[in-house]
Design an enzyme around this catalytic site. Structure first.
Site, PDB file in Angstrom:
ATOM      1  N   HIS A   1       0.906  -1.156   0.000  1.00 45.52           N
ATOM      2  CA  HIS A   1       0.000   0.000   0.000  1.00 45.52           C
ATOM      3  C   HIS A   1       0.940   1.199   0.000  1.00 45.52           C
ATOM      4  CE1 HIS A   1      -3.448   2.489   1.600  1.00 45.52           C
ATOM      5  NE2 HIS A   1      -2.406   3.231   1.948  1.00 45.52           N
TER       6      HIS A   1
ATOM      7  N   HIS B   1      -3.468  -1.385  -5.816  1.00 45.92           N
ATOM      8  CA  HIS B   1      -4.350  -0.281  -6.238  1.00 45.92           C
ATOM      9  C   HIS B   1      -3.639   0.962  -6.801  1.00 45.92           C
ATOM     10  CE1 HIS B   1      -3.372   0.869  -2.100  1.00 45.92           C
ATOM     11  NE2 HIS B   1      -4.302   0.117  -1.545  1.00 45.92           N
TER      12      HIS B   1
ATOM     13  N   ASN C   1      -9.169   4.850  -0.639  1.00 45.17           N
ATOM     14  CA  ASN C   1      -7.733   5.112  -0.615  1.00 45.17           C
ATOM     15  C   ASN C   1      -7.021   4.085  -1.494  1.00 45.17           C
ATOM     16  OD1 ASN C   1      -5.424   6.402   0.129  1.00 45.17           O
ATOM     17  ND2 ASN C   1      -5.299   5.498   2.179  1.00 45.17           N
TER      18      ASN C   1
ATOM     19  N   ASP D   1      -9.829  -4.641  -4.324  1.00 43.88           N
ATOM     20  CA  ASP D   1      -9.710  -3.929  -3.043  1.00 43.88           C
ATOM     21  C   ASP D   1     -11.091  -3.826  -2.374  1.00 43.88           C
ATOM     22  OD1 ASP D   1      -8.711  -2.616  -0.864  1.00 43.88           O
ATOM     23  OD2 ASP D   1      -8.285  -0.725  -1.899  1.00 43.88           O
TER      24      ASP D   1
ATOM     25  N   HIS E   1     -17.699  -1.591   4.498  1.00 42.44           N
ATOM     26  CA  HIS E   1     -17.913  -0.832   5.741  1.00 42.44           C
ATOM     27  C   HIS E   1     -19.408  -0.793   6.007  1.00 42.44           C
ATOM     28  CE1 HIS E   1     -13.752   0.464   6.089  1.00 42.44           C
ATOM     29  NE2 HIS E   1     -13.763   0.867   4.830  1.00 42.44           N
TER      30      HIS E   1
HETATM   31  N1  LIG Z   1      -8.826   0.938   0.141  1.00 44.89           N
HETATM   32  C1  LIG Z   1      -9.453   1.508   1.123  1.00 44.89           C
HETATM   33  O1  LIG Z   1      -9.940   2.632   0.951  1.00 44.89           O
HETATM   34  N2  LIG Z   1      -9.610   0.922   2.325  1.00 44.89           N
HETATM   35  C2  LIG Z   1      -9.054  -0.315   2.750  1.00 44.89           C
HETATM   36  C3  LIG Z   1      -7.613  -0.202   3.091  1.00 44.89           C
HETATM   37  C4  LIG Z   1      -6.688  -0.155   1.896  1.00 44.89           C
HETATM   38  O2  LIG Z   1      -6.866  -0.923   0.933  1.00 44.89           O
HETATM   39  O3  LIG Z   1      -5.731   0.591   1.907  1.00 44.89           O
HETATM   40  C5  LIG Z   1      -9.832  -0.808   3.952  1.00 44.89           C
HETATM   41  O4  LIG Z   1      -9.369  -1.696   4.663  1.00 44.89           O
HETATM   42  O5  LIG Z   1     -10.970  -0.333   4.175  1.00 44.89           O
HETATM   43 ZN   LIG Z   2      -6.940  -2.780   0.557  1.00 46.28          ZN
HETATM   44 ZN   LIG Z   3      -4.362  -0.118   0.487  1.00 43.89          ZN
END
Ligand SMILES: NC(=O)N[C@@H](CC(=O)O)C(=O)O
Ligand SMILES: [Zn+2]
Ligand SMILES: [Zn+2]
Length: 430
Positions: free
Chosen positions: A180, A232, A278, A305, A309
């Site tokens: 990351h 990503h 992110n 990814d 949530h």
């Molecule tokens: N990608 C994101 O925005 N969030 C990811 C964390 C990550 O992949 O960096 C998470 O765990 O929610």
């Molecule tokens: Zn991630």
């Molecule tokens: Zn990440």
């Protein structure tokens, strides 16, 4: 039992052309016995009507949230969602609670996911204890327990010398380091792309925070010979750096997400945290560079990814909500409908990016349909069209920016090692 899939269309693995053929496999051995027109009779037949019979998809970047954050996702909901998306294998990130930084947590995830019997799960374990960026975890013990790679995903490893030590150790064990990339001294407390941030009067994330760390880690991969995999990738500069690393012969692979291929920051016109991810949705120029990078192979693979949530968390607004979007149930329909149908990406290129390429990069079985290969199969329907409806997801996460998008390419069946692990319309697991 011998099973036959009749009436589907397969991709020729040499030419990338679609052709009509049947697939014959054994559900005990879990292998494909033959592919062709004249096959022996079977104990059971799955009769299709022109649907695509593809290698099971492989997602090298998902967040299953279990242990610790089971209101967002559980191992069961996550692997069922994966199977519903056509995935036979997923690699899950270690930002669980406790973090996936010990052999016990790795073994727990492997064992429980095997018992559920949906998509196969390959844990990616932490680089540093508690993802704190300091002491390295016990890589050898993590590998023995079943970890396939190492990452502190969710955060970047800020300290350069620590990353050098990690790559040196990972190299001796032949474990990929999955990064990351985010230099926190540049991203600070930013939440979205600077242009969108200006419109909404929020702090921005500089694109350089990603590219700077990718540059550092390509240099360290060159020094150590470790396999570096970049998560990503989202900016034009990052794509250029990875292209440069590959040209130098550095062992670097990279992934791109569906949201960075389809969306840019201009979609963020109001304060809705469904767009908060992110790395952030970047500029149109960055999006096109990612697409070009995927097309020329600089970005080797598609990864979602998938970051579920809860609705409560996502309703906090962009400033306070957590980063992340779900993606595993919609990636193929979205990319098929918006990239393959308009002729931007060819069908075989998309399919290899979700199957053969991740299998090759990480040494996983699958990724190919031929006699002798594992019977890991995704059957997708490119006629059936409907809108993306988050309430219908198997995932507990409903946080997608693609709600209401009209798509085709839905998975109707997923088969792993010869066992049916998903059939369209099945009940949610408890
Ligand atoms: N990608 C994101 O925005 N969030 C990811 C964390 C990550 O992949 O960096 C998470 O765990 O929610
Ligand atoms: Zn991630
Ligand atoms: Zn990440």
């Amino acid at each position: 039992m011998k099973i036959r899939i009749d009436g589907g269309r397969l991709l020729d693995e040499q030419t990338g052309e679609l052709y009509g053929a049947n697939v014959y496999y054994d559900d005990v051995e879990g292998r494909i016995l033959a592919i062709g027109r004249d096959l022996p009779s079977a104990d059971k037949t799955i009769q299709l009507d022109g649907q695509l019979v593809l290698p099971g998809f492989i997602d090298m970047h998902v967040h299953l949230r279990d242990p610790g954050f089971t209101a967002k996702e559980t191992l069961a909901s996550g692997v069922q969602a994966a199977a519903a998306g056509g995935f036979t294998e997923v690699a899950c990130m270690p930002n669980t609670s406790p973090a996936t930084d010990t052999a016990a947590v790795v073994a727990d995830i492997v064992g429980r996911s095997r018992d559920i019997g949906k998509a196969g799960v390959h844990p990616i374990a932490c680089i540093t204890v508690g993802q704190a960026g300091e002491a390295l975890t016990d890589f050898a013990a993590l590998k023995t327990a079943g970890a396939i790679a190492l990452s502190d995903d969710g955060r970047g490893v800020q300290h350069g010398m620590r990353m050098l030590e990690a790559m040196t150790a990972a190299k001796t064990l032949e474990m990929p380091i999955v990064i990351h990339s985010e230099d926190e001294t540049l991203s600070g407390d930013g939440v979205i792309h600077p242009d969108a941030a200006r419109r909404l009067d929020l702090p921005g994330i500089l694109g350089e925070s990603e590219a700077a760390m990718i540059a550092r880690d390509i240099l360290l991969a060159e020094r150590t010979g470790a396999h570096l995999h970049v998560c990503h990738v989202s900016t034009e500069q990052s794509v250029a750096l990875i292209r440069w690393g590959k040209a130098r012969g550095v062992r670097v692979t990279a992934e791109v997400t569906p949201h960075h291929l389809l969306l840019d920051e201009s979609i963020i016109t109001h304060d809705d945290a469904v767009f908060k991810v992110n790395p952030p949705l970047q500029s149109e120029r960055d999006r096109l560079a990612c697409l070009a990078g995927f097309l020329d192979g600089t970005l080797d693979i598609i990864a979602t990814d998938h970051a579920p949530h809860t609705e409560a968390e996502k309703s906090l607004g962009i400033a306070r909500a957590p980063f992340g979007m779900v993606g595993i149930e919609t990636v193929f329909p979205l990319l098929y409908t918006y990239l393959v149908v308009p002729g931007i990406v060819s069908l075989p290129h998309l399919v290899w990016g979700m199957t053969r390429r991740p299998a090759d990069a990480f040494g996983l079985p699958g990724g190919s349909l031929r006699a002798g290969a594992v019977a890991d199969i995704a059957i997708v329907d490119i006629v059936q069209e409907r809108a993306i409806e988050p309430a219908a997801f198997y995932s507990r996460g409903r946080n997608t920016p693609f709600a209401g998008w009209q798509v085709t390419g839905w998975t109707t069946h997923t088969i792993r090692r010869g066992k049916l692990i998903y059939q369209q319309g099945e009940e949610r697991l408890a």
